[in-house]
Design a protein around this motif. Sequence first.
Motif, PDB file in Angstrom:
ATOM      1  N   ALA A  15      -7.328  10.976  -4.286  1.00 53.90           N
ATOM      2  CA  ALA A  15      -6.710  11.774  -5.347  1.00 53.90           C
ATOM      3  C   ALA A  15      -5.517  11.049  -5.948  1.00 53.90           C
ATOM      4  CB  ALA A  15      -6.247  13.125  -4.770  1.00 53.90           C
ATOM      5  N   PRO A  16      -5.548  10.722  -7.235  1.00 54.86           N
ATOM      6  CA  PRO A  16      -4.459   9.986  -7.856  1.00 54.86           C
ATOM      7  C   PRO A  16      -3.172  10.771  -7.930  1.00 54.86           C
ATOM      8  CG  PRO A  16      -6.025  10.745  -9.514  1.00 54.86           C
ATOM      9  CD  PRO A  16      -6.637  11.036  -8.171  1.00 54.86           C
ATOM     10  N   SER A  17      -3.232  12.087  -7.755  1.00 57.31           N
ATOM     11  CA  SER A  17      -2.031  12.902  -7.813  1.00 57.31           C
ATOM     12  C   SER A  17      -1.220  12.807  -6.527  1.00 57.31           C
ATOM     13  CB  SER A  17      -2.404  14.364  -8.088  1.00 57.31           C
ATOM     14  OG  SER A  17      -3.257  14.853  -7.068  1.00 57.31           O
ATOM     15  N   TRP A  18      -1.792  12.272  -5.471  1.00 60.67           N
ATOM     16  CA  TRP A  18      -1.076  12.110  -4.216  1.00 60.67           C
ATOM     17  C   TRP A  18      -0.040  10.991  -4.350  1.00 60.67           C
ATOM     18  CZ3 TRP A  18      -4.663  12.329   0.693  1.00 60.67           C
ATOM     19  CH2 TRP A  18      -5.331  13.558   0.715  1.00 60.67           C
ATOM     20  N   PRO A  19       1.059  11.099  -3.612  1.00 62.12           N
ATOM     21  CA  PRO A  19       1.984   9.958  -3.534  1.00 62.12           C
ATOM     22  C   PRO A  19       1.258   8.758  -2.922  1.00 62.12           C
ATOM     23  CG  PRO A  19       2.997  11.966  -2.697  1.00 62.12           C
ATOM     24  CD  PRO A  19       1.538  12.274  -2.887  1.00 62.12           C
ATOM     25  N   TYR A  20       1.584   7.585  -3.426  1.00 61.18           N
ATOM     26  CA  TYR A  20       0.873   6.384  -2.971  1.00 61.18           C
ATOM     27  C   TYR A  20       0.969   6.180  -1.469  1.00 61.18           C
ATOM     28  CZ  TYR A  20      -0.179   1.473  -2.248  1.00 61.18           C
ATOM     29  OH  TYR A  20      -0.692   0.289  -1.773  1.00 61.18           O
ATOM     30  N   SER A  80       2.357  -4.184  -1.802  1.00 66.24           N
ATOM     31  CA  SER A  80       1.656  -3.550  -2.924  1.00 66.24           C
ATOM     32  C   SER A  80       2.593  -2.705  -3.781  1.00 66.24           C
ATOM     33  CB  SER A  80       0.514  -2.667  -2.402  1.00 66.24           C
ATOM     34  OG  SER A  80       1.020  -1.593  -1.625  1.00 66.24           O
ATOM     35  N   ARG A  81       3.891  -2.798  -3.482  1.00 69.74           N
ATOM     36  CA  ARG A  81       4.892  -2.053  -4.254  1.00 69.74           C
ATOM     37  C   ARG A  81       5.897  -3.048  -4.808  1.00 69.74           C
ATOM     38  NH1 ARG A  81       7.197   2.170  -0.127  1.00 69.74           N
ATOM     39  NH2 ARG A  81       8.125   3.063  -1.997  1.00 69.74           N
ATOM     40  N   PRO A  82       5.710  -3.486  -6.056  1.00 69.51           N
ATOM     41  CA  PRO A  82       6.599  -4.486  -6.655  1.00 69.51           C
ATOM     42  C   PRO A  82       8.068  -4.072  -6.557  1.00 69.51           C
ATOM     43  CG  PRO A  82       4.713  -4.098  -8.068  1.00 69.51           C
ATOM     44  CD  PRO A  82       4.669  -3.046  -6.994  1.00 69.51           C
ATOM     45  N   GLY A  83       8.880  -5.025  -6.135  1.00 68.95           N
ATOM     46  CA  GLY A  83      10.301  -4.747  -6.029  1.00 68.95           C
ATOM     47  C   GLY A  83      10.730  -4.258  -4.665  1.00 68.95           C
ATOM     48  N   ALA A  84       9.782  -3.833  -3.828  1.00 77.61           N
ATOM     49  CA  ALA A  84      10.136  -3.346  -2.496  1.00 77.61           C
ATOM     50  C   ALA A  84      10.593  -4.515  -1.626  1.00 77.61           C
ATOM     51  CB  ALA A  84       8.940  -2.651  -1.854  1.00 77.61           C
ATOM     52  N   ARG A  85      11.608  -4.303  -0.844  1.00 76.68           N
ATOM     53  CA  ARG A  85      12.121  -5.342   0.036  1.00 76.68           C
ATOM     54  C   ARG A  85      11.201  -5.505   1.247  1.00 76.68           C
ATOM     55  NH1 ARG A  85      18.709  -4.371   0.160  1.00 76.68           N
ATOM     56  NH2 ARG A  85      19.056  -4.669  -2.095  1.00 76.68           N
ATOM     57  N   ARG A  86      10.923  -6.758   1.582  1.00 77.47           N
ATOM     58  CA  ARG A  86       9.979  -7.041   2.654  1.00 77.47           C
ATOM     59  C   ARG A  86      10.644  -7.395   3.981  1.00 77.47           C
ATOM     60  NH1 ARG A  86       5.656 -10.937  -0.599  1.00 77.47           N
ATOM     61  NH2 ARG A  86       5.321  -9.518  -2.376  1.00 77.47           N
ATOM     62  N   ALA A 145      -9.226  -0.161  -0.322  1.00 77.06           N
ATOM     63  CA  ALA A 145      -9.391   0.942  -1.272  1.00 77.06           C
ATOM     64  C   ALA A 145      -8.052   1.601  -1.575  1.00 77.06           C
ATOM     65  CB  ALA A 145     -10.378   1.965  -0.713  1.00 77.06           C
ATOM     66  N   ALA A 146      -7.220   1.773  -0.546  1.00 78.25           N
ATOM     67  CA  ALA A 146      -5.907   2.388  -0.758  1.00 78.25           C
ATOM     68  C   ALA A 146      -4.986   1.465  -1.548  1.00 78.25           C
ATOM     69  CB  ALA A 146      -5.274   2.726   0.588  1.00 78.25           C
ATOM     70  N   LEU A 147      -5.030   0.181  -1.259  1.00 77.25           N
ATOM     71  CA  LEU A 147      -4.161  -0.775  -1.942  1.00 77.25           C
ATOM     72  C   LEU A 147      -4.472  -0.879  -3.424  1.00 77.25           C
ATOM     73  CD1 LEU A 147      -4.096  -3.575   0.789  1.00 77.25           C
ATOM     74  CD2 LEU A 147      -2.143  -2.194   0.034  1.00 77.25           C
ATOM     75  N   ARG A 148      -5.653  -0.488  -3.835  1.00 75.11           N
ATOM     76  CA  ARG A 148      -6.008  -0.492  -5.258  1.00 75.11           C
ATOM     77  C   ARG A 148      -5.152   0.504  -6.046  1.00 75.11           C
ATOM     78  NH1 ARG A 148     -10.577  -2.348  -7.482  1.00 75.11           N
ATOM     79  NH2 ARG A 148     -11.037  -0.417  -8.579  1.00 75.11           N
ATOM     80  N   HIS A 149      -4.530   1.443  -5.346  1.00 78.53           N
ATOM     81  CA  HIS A 149      -3.652   2.406  -6.009  1.00 78.53           C
ATOM     82  C   HIS A 149      -2.220   1.888  -6.092  1.00 78.53           C
ATOM     83  CE1 HIS A 149      -6.633   5.652  -6.250  1.00 78.53           C
ATOM     84  NE2 HIS A 149      -7.057   5.202  -5.087  1.00 78.53           N
ATOM     85  N   GLY A 150      -1.969   0.722  -5.478  1.00 74.38           N
ATOM     86  CA  GLY A 150      -0.676   0.078  -5.587  1.00 74.38           C
ATOM     87  C   GLY A 150      -0.711  -0.978  -6.672  1.00 74.38           C
ATOM     88  N   ALA A 151       0.258  -1.896  -6.608  1.00 71.54           N
ATOM     89  CA  ALA A 151       0.322  -2.952  -7.617  1.00 71.54           C
ATOM     90  C   ALA A 151       0.753  -4.259  -6.950  1.00 71.54           C
ATOM     91  CB  ALA A 151       1.292  -2.566  -8.727  1.00 71.54           C
TER      92      ALA A 151
END
Length: 211
Positions: A15-20, A80-86, A145-151
């Motif tokens: 569901a795209p409405s869910w938080p990633y 998969s979250r641009p800008g997130a600190r690794r 499949a889940a990572l496809r909803h990230g960037a």
Amino acid sequence: MKTDELIELLAQDAAPSWPYRAVFLVAAIGGVVMSALVFHSFIGVRPDFDRALETVRFLFKFVLTIALAVGATGLALTMSRPGARRGRSLKALAVAPVLMAGAVALELAVRPSGTWEASMIGHNARFCLTLIPLLSLAPLICLIAALRHGAPTQPGLTGAVAGLGAAAIAATFYAANCDDDSPLFVALWYPMAFALVAAAGCGLGRRFLTW
């Protein structure tokens, strides 16, 4: 159904409405459950499982694989979250190699050198290199499949890290069947199986995570 079609279907069903983060967590749990079902249906635990639970070397395998599974899947999510600190995710991922290095050093210190080779080669290498990749299929497909909803900005590398996480999940179950408990065996053969799944994850990442 082909792997490509399955990943597309899973990605569409989430569901795209869910938080990633929730999508990723559900996918990861789903992969664990499916891997567990395959393991208990077709493989099962070793005959002396109850007795093995009383040994430190057997229990250590689970500490290692769970630490790696948590670290790798967490890093894949971060990537998969641009800008997130690794930084924190990388530190979590580093726990498993540090534990492995310490266990190998201890094993070499307490066991006679004449036993090192036999402990390293073991007698389950073929099963290790076969069952871990097989048990990792469901977790890997779910994670991709889940990572496809990230960037992810590095799709191949992100897929490879997801593959490492999937392999670690699979190895957690396989460890309950494998009766080669020496850290020398684990340090040699488990990473080979992990590399196979990471390579598959890299290919899937380049195919499905590029945007």
